[in-house]
Design a protein around this motif. Structure first.
Motif, PDB file in Angstrom:
ATOM      1  N   TRP A  21       0.854  -1.181   0.000  1.00 55.94           N
ATOM      2  CA  TRP A  21       0.000   0.000   0.000  1.00 55.94           C
ATOM      3  C   TRP A  21       0.894   1.237   0.000  1.00 55.94           C
ATOM      4  N   ASP A  25      -3.891   3.690   5.715  1.00 57.10           N
ATOM      5  CA  ASP A  25      -5.319   3.572   5.982  1.00 57.10           C
ATOM      6  C   ASP A  25      -5.796   4.830   6.715  1.00 57.10           C
ATOM      7  N   ALA A  36      -1.534   1.972  -4.410  1.00 54.28           N
ATOM      8  CA  ALA A  36      -1.170   0.576  -4.195  1.00 54.28           C
ATOM      9  C   ALA A  36      -0.206   0.129  -5.272  1.00 54.28           C
ATOM     10  N   LEU A  55      -8.941   6.967   2.328  1.00 53.68           N
ATOM     11  CA  LEU A  55      -8.700   5.568   1.995  1.00 53.68           C
ATOM     12  C   LEU A  55      -9.027   4.650   3.162  1.00 53.68           C
ATOM     13  N   ARG A  57      -8.569   0.673   3.609  1.00 51.04           N
ATOM     14  CA  ARG A  57      -8.001  -0.515   2.982  1.00 51.04           C
ATOM     15  C   ARG A  57      -8.747  -1.767   3.433  1.00 51.04           C
ATOM     16  N   GLU A  61      -1.376  -6.380   2.680  1.00 48.16           N
ATOM     17  CA  GLU A  61      -0.203  -6.485   1.821  1.00 48.16           C
ATOM     18  C   GLU A  61       0.235  -7.943   1.747  1.00 48.16           C
ATOM     19  N   ALA A  72     -10.321  -1.752  -1.592  1.00 46.87           N
ATOM     20  CA  ALA A  72     -10.341  -0.570  -0.729  1.00 46.87           C
ATOM     21  C   ALA A  72     -11.590   0.238  -1.063  1.00 46.87           C
ATOM     22  N   ALA A  93     -12.296  -2.545   6.973  1.00 45.60           N
ATOM     23  CA  ALA A  93     -10.866  -2.286   7.046  1.00 45.60           C
ATOM     24  C   ALA A  93     -10.239  -3.017   8.217  1.00 45.60           C
ATOM     25  N   GLU A  96      -8.785  -6.506   7.656  1.00 44.53           N
ATOM     26  CA  GLU A  96      -7.738  -6.554   6.640  1.00 44.53           C
ATOM     27  C   GLU A  96      -6.817  -7.755   6.777  1.00 44.53           C
TER      28      GLU A  96
END
Length: 408
Positions: A21, A25, A36, A55, A57, A61, A72, A93, A96
């Motif tokens: 990213w 976030d 990204a 944003l 997310r 990752e 996202a 989020a 994640e």
């Protein structure tokens, strides 16, 4: 609230890896900001925000994602003002670390999902393909951490393994009792290459013609230009330049095959050149080779070789070639037959120069020759056309001062 979906980056891959990213976030981003970094089988690509917003997310990752997947969301001021919308995005989020990612490229064609790999205590992110390879070969994590990289990808693990390309699992048809060490599985990049080769051989009725070229003078000129331009100029650079200069006289050789008995003309001679430094085959594209100075073409190829060492090509570097030059520069190779890539009508091959004894007046002399080959789609190009094209290319290379003065 705007969904941020994974764009389709190429026609070869059904899934990508979310390497990193580029925005935090909760960070406010602007339309067009890179947020990204995605890895395909051949390249890494920054993807940009489609609009302004905050944003949120939704994917970790190192996880895999597929084109069209929402990874996202971008909250606008109206969304933030709505408690329900903010709560919904925040909950997603917050999940994640356990977000599920498609695994179709790793032996799961049915599309079932497994949790995305989190970072370990060191903070290093290990992608799912890399983790599979690490576990299959029992690589100690301290060796992985010693690479000093924030995100560990499959190519990084392959670097640790040297020339091996092992598989995380035994093939489905393996006899009972076989273990992983007996099997070598193609890397992700090589699997994509295999698909292209299979498609080419299945769909394109190709023919092949080769011609010997005396490159003695052009090699001498290349050495002189290397000193004067302070950048490496060799036979491949000369061939790219010479081939680019043939666009107007041989438009079909740079055309895109279309439906029916037609092919679309190319506006410029964009020449793809194979680059392989041991981390997979790449074919970056030299743009407008016929009209640009040789110094710029040489600089492009030097840059491509450096980029191949780091594996940091972008998809735009690899797309749009009108003709391909495949390099076979190992000593002893006499000629090589390239495949015709789908979307093109032909491909050139070039071998390393070799000494040959030829008659020179009443005596003999040692000259250097290379073989230039042409594989071509016989639906669009005939043998006579191929011979004329190679003949013009040979004339340009054997009279280097001529093609340099004509094309800059």
């Amino acid at each position: 609230m705007t969904d941020f979906r994974v764009p389709k980056l190429n026609n070869n891959d059904t899934s990508y890896v979310l390497v990193e990213w580029l925005a935090e976030d909760g960070q406010t981003v602007r339309d067009g900001d890179p947020i990204a970094l995605l890895e395909t089988s051949k390249a890494t690509e920054e993807v940009e925000a489609p609009t302004d917003g905050v944003l949120r997310r939704l994917l970790a990752e190192g996880a895999e994602c597929e084109p069209g997947q929402v990874i996202a969301r971008l909250l606008g001021s109206a969304d933030e003002a709505t408690p329900e919308a903010a709560q919904e995005a925040g909950q997603e989020a917050g999940q994640e670390a356990v977000q599920e990612a498609p695994q179709a490229a790793h032996g799961n064609p049915g599309g079932s999902r497994t949790p995305a790999p989190p970072g370990d205590a060191s903070g290093v992110i290990v992608t799912a393909p890399a983790r599979e390879l690490i576990e299959a070969h029992g690589i100690p994590m301290e060796r992985v951490h010693a690479l000093g990289r924030k995100v560990i990808r499959r190519t990084d693990v392959e670097e640790l393994l040297g020339a091996q390309e092992p598989s995380p699992a035994v093939a489905d048809d393996a006899p009972a009792g076989d273990d992983d060490a007996q099997w070598i599985t193609l890397s992700r990049a090589q699997q994509r290459t295999a698909e292209v080769v299979e498609r080419s051989l299945r769909e394109i009725p190709a023919a092949f013609t080769a011609m010997n070229v005396d490159v003695t003078e052009v090699l001498s000129l290349a050495r002189d230009l290397t000193r004067r331009l302070r950048t490496l100029v060799g036979l491949p650079e000369m061939v790219v330049k010479a081939a680019g200069g043939l666009l107007d006289r041989f438009p079909m050789f740079f055309a895109v095959p279309g439906p029916g008995p037609r092919a679309r003309r190319a506006a410029t001679a964009d020449v793809g050149v194979t680059v392989d430094v041991g981390r997979g085959l790449f074919i970056p594209v030299v743009r407008d080779a016929g009209n640009r100075p040789l110094a710029e073409i040489a600089a492009d190829l030097v840059g491509f070789r450096k980029t191949a060492l780091t594996g940091s090509f972008r998809e735009r570097d690899l797309q749009g070639g009108a003709i391909t030059l495949t390099l076979h520069t190992n000593d002893g190779i006499v000629f090589a037959v390239p495949i015709v890539f789908p979307g093109q009508t032909c491909a050139l091959s070039l071998t390393a120069p070799r000494p040959e004894v030829v008659q020179d007046g009443s005596g003999f002399a040692v000259r250097r020759f290379a073989t230039v080959g042409l594989a071509y789609d016989h639906r669009f190009i005939n043998g006579r056309d191929a011979a004329e094209f190679l003949g013009e290319l040979r004339t340009a290379l054997e009279s280097p001062a001529r093609f340099l003065s004509e094309n800059g």
